[in-house]
Every structure is written in C-alpha cells, then in structure tokens.
Scaffold this motif. Structure first.
Motif, PDB file in Angstrom:
ATOM      1  N   SER A   1      36.107  40.283  11.428  1.00 55.11           N
ATOM      2  CA  SER A   1      36.951  41.046  12.340  1.00 55.11           C
ATOM      3  C   SER A   1      36.358  42.426  12.595  1.00 55.11           C
ATOM      4  CB  SER A   1      38.358  41.181  11.766  1.00 55.11           C
ATOM      5  OG  SER A   1      39.162  41.976  12.595  1.00 55.11           O
TER       6      SER A   1
ATOM      7  N   THR B   1      34.939  43.916  16.147  1.00 57.39           N
ATOM      8  CA  THR B   1      35.450  45.143  16.723  1.00 57.39           C
ATOM      9  C   THR B   1      34.345  46.166  16.926  1.00 57.39           C
ATOM     10  OG1 THR B   1      37.582  44.787  15.643  1.00 57.39           O
ATOM     11  CG2 THR B   1      37.118  47.015  16.411  1.00 57.39           C
TER      12      THR B   1
ATOM     13  N   GLY C   1      44.011  43.461  31.747  1.00 60.36           N
ATOM     14  CA  GLY C   1      44.441  43.655  30.368  1.00 60.36           C
ATOM     15  C   GLY C   1      44.745  45.117  30.106  1.00 60.36           C
TER      16      GLY C   1
ATOM     17  N   LYS D   1      43.529  46.888  27.543  1.00 59.26           N
ATOM     18  CA  LYS D   1      42.423  47.569  26.885  1.00 59.26           C
ATOM     19  C   LYS D   1      41.274  47.839  27.852  1.00 59.26           C
ATOM     20  CE  LYS D   1      44.572  46.902  22.924  1.00 59.26           C
ATOM     21  NZ  LYS D   1      45.204  47.995  22.160  1.00 59.26           N
TER      22      LYS D   1
ATOM     23  N   TYR E   1      34.903  46.596  25.899  1.00 61.87           N
ATOM     24  CA  TYR E   1      34.313  45.291  26.203  1.00 61.87           C
ATOM     25  C   TYR E   1      33.126  45.014  25.297  1.00 61.87           C
ATOM     26  CZ  TYR E   1      30.033  47.000  28.497  1.00 61.87           C
ATOM     27  OH  TYR E   1      28.799  47.566  28.765  1.00 61.87           O
TER      28      TYR E   1
ATOM     29  N   LYS F   1      32.989  40.355  28.182  1.00 57.57           N
ATOM     30  CA  LYS F   1      34.433  40.130  28.101  1.00 57.57           C
ATOM     31  C   LYS F   1      35.154  41.407  27.691  1.00 57.57           C
ATOM     32  CE  LYS F   1      34.330  35.185  26.983  1.00 57.57           C
ATOM     33  NZ  LYS F   1      34.729  34.146  26.003  1.00 57.57           N
TER      34      LYS F   1
ATOM     35  N   ARG G   1      38.312  43.240  25.976  1.00 54.17           N
ATOM     36  CA  ARG G   1      39.196  42.895  24.875  1.00 54.17           C
ATOM     37  C   ARG G   1      40.621  42.614  25.361  1.00 54.17           C
ATOM     38  NH1 ARG G   1      40.483  46.617  19.495  1.00 54.17           N
ATOM     39  NH2 ARG G   1      41.579  45.001  18.328  1.00 54.17           N
ATOM     40  N   GLY G   2      41.104  41.406  25.091  1.00 58.80           N
ATOM     41  CA  GLY G   2      42.471  41.029  25.427  1.00 58.80           C
ATOM     42  C   GLY G   2      42.725  40.716  26.890  1.00 58.80           C
TER      43      GLY G   2
ATOM     44  N   GLN H   1      42.918  38.760  30.497  1.00 60.66           N
ATOM     45  CA  GLN H   1      43.244  37.388  30.877  1.00 60.66           C
ATOM     46  C   GLN H   1      43.117  37.221  32.389  1.00 60.66           C
ATOM     47  OE1 GLN H   1      47.221  37.661  28.809  1.00 60.66           O
ATOM     48  NE2 GLN H   1      46.683  35.595  28.160  1.00 60.66           N
TER      49      GLN H   1
ATOM     50  N   GLU I   1      49.322  35.299  24.798  1.00 60.78           N
ATOM     51  CA  GLU I   1      48.225  35.291  23.835  1.00 60.78           C
ATOM     52  C   GLU I   1      48.530  34.394  22.641  1.00 60.78           C
ATOM     53  OE1 GLU I   1      45.261  36.579  23.660  1.00 60.78           O
ATOM     54  OE2 GLU I   1      45.202  37.759  25.485  1.00 60.78           O
ATOM     55  N   ASP I   2      49.776  34.437  22.137  1.00 58.00           N
ATOM     56  CA  ASP I   2      50.121  33.650  20.950  1.00 58.00           C
ATOM     57  C   ASP I   2      50.337  32.191  21.248  1.00 58.00           C
ATOM     58  OD1 ASP I   2      52.462  33.774  22.331  1.00 58.00           O
ATOM     59  OD2 ASP I   2      53.625  34.827  20.807  1.00 58.00           O
TER      60      ASP I   2
ATOM     61  N   LYS J   1      47.994  30.434  22.797  1.00 62.90           N
ATOM     62  CA  LYS J   1      46.678  29.807  22.886  1.00 62.90           C
ATOM     63  C   LYS J   1      46.296  29.133  21.589  1.00 62.90           C
ATOM     64  CE  LYS J   1      44.693  32.697  26.510  1.00 62.90           C
ATOM     65  NZ  LYS J   1      43.584  33.556  26.912  1.00 62.90           N
TER      66      LYS J   1
END
Length: 226
Positions: free
Chosen positions: A41, A45, A161, A163, A166, A172, A174-175, A177, A223-224, A226
């Motif tokens: 993690s 980050t 998103g 945030k 990237y 991508k 972060r977060g 969609q 998000e939750d 997925k």
C-alpha cells in the motif's frame, strides 16, 4: 526406572515445544501478511504524483478515451498557465478535454468530434458570463432552428474523481471512474423506455427528457461494489 523417568521428561519437553510453535504460527503469519499489505500500500501510494505539468494533463485526460484510440485523440483544455489551448493534435474522431488544474478534483472528458460545435458553443456562452440556465435555453433554441446539431447516439466519456494525484506509469488518477452520457435529442421516457431516474446502481436512465439535451446516463458502480 530412572531411564523411563528421563524419557518421559524429554517427551514432555518435546510436546511442549511443538505446542508452543504451533500456537505462534498463525500470529506470525498474520503479522507477516499485514506487513506485506502495508508495504504494498505504501509503495503504491508513493508512486502517485500531482498533476502539475502539461504532459501530465494530457496523459491523465487521455484516460477518458477508449484505450485503442488514445494515441490519435486531440486534447484541448487549460494548460498549467491557465490558457485554453490545444494541448495535443489528433487525427481520429475523438476530442478530449483535459482537467482544469485551477478547479478542485479531477474531470476530463472525451467525445466525438461532431459534438465539438455544441461543446464549443457552451464554452463561448459560459465565457460571456451566461448562467447554466441561459446556456441551456440558448442552445435549445439553436438546436430547434438547426443552427446546432447533435447526432443521436453521440457519446461523452467522463473520467472524474475527487483526487488529483496520478500514477505516471499508468496515467490513472487515484480513485477516478468513468461515467457515460449518450445524447438522444428530444428523447423521452416513453420513446426510449428508460426511467427518469436510476432504478439501481449502474442502471441507465434518461436525463433532461424531451429537450435538446436529452441523454442516457450510465454511472459507475460505487467503489465498494467492485
């Protein structure tokens, strides 16, 4: 008898040691697993960077376009200097608008080049100080008169998103969609069979029915989910 006693003592010690090892194993495995998870993690980050260059604006904006078409997309939008410019020339059917670095959150969009007159008109009216409702009413009239046109089925891809960090390796954000908007001018719930509001997560529905800006909304799952 003495030898038997010694054997029994050693046997007891061995059983005790094995039992101790077995009881520690799950805790040790859990600790190692947690450590690896935290390490992964933190590493993930640490790879994230702020979108603070025109190159980063282009790379992240292209994530709104279909992957196979990204290299040929034209990218427009505000650069880091705050000027609305062409950030990247393109040669296919897509135009991408980069995120505005002067606004909170992240929002990039991709659409078919045939939608550009409609989009450009909206930007011009906004720059002239018109309100959202005034922009809507002006383009409604211009659509009815034929001055503006939208091909039914033209699609807007929105990559958004909260945030603004990237991953430079993947581009991508972060977060972020994807949300899809399929334009269907003048369409209604009756003409499409779609509800006027979503019935469930990720369920298509029609917004602004009966107007020039009628469109099918397809939003992402939470998000939750997925």
């Amino acid at each position: 008898m003495k030898y038997i006693t010694i054997v029994l003592v050693f046997a007891g010690m061995l059983i005790s040691c094995n039992s101790s090892k077995k009881s520690k194993t799950p805790i040790q495995e859990s600790s190692v697993s947690k450590s690896l998870s935290e390490s992964t993690s933190n590493e993930s980050t640490s790879q994230l960077k702020p979108i603070d260059t025109d190159t980063a604006l282009i790379a992240t904006a292209l994530m709104a376009a279909p992957e196979e078409s990204r290299s040929g997309c034209k990218v427009i939008g505000y650069n880091m200097a705050g000027e609305f410019v062409t950030l990247k020339e393109g040669d296919n059917e897509f135009i991408v608008i980069a995120d505005n670095p002067n606004q909170e959150g992240f929002n990039a969009a991709c659409y078919h080049k045939d939608l550009e007159p409609f989009m450009a008109r909206g930007r011009a009216l906004k720059a002239a100080g018109k309100t959202r409702q005034e922009i809507f009413e002006t383009r409604e009239l211009e659509m009815k008169s034929g001055k503006l046109k939208i091909t039914p089925g033209a699609t807007l891809h929105v990559y958004y998103g909260a945030k603004t960090l990237y991953d430079p390796k993947t581009s991508k954000v972060r977060g972020a969609q994807l949300r899809y908007v399929v334009y269907m001018p003048w369409a209604t719930t009756e003409s499409t069979g779609l509800p006027a509001s979503p019935l469930a997560s990720n369920h298509p529905w029609i917004m602004n029915p009966g107007t020039h800006k009628a469109h099918i909304m397809i939003s992402p799952l939470p998000e939750d989910g997925k």
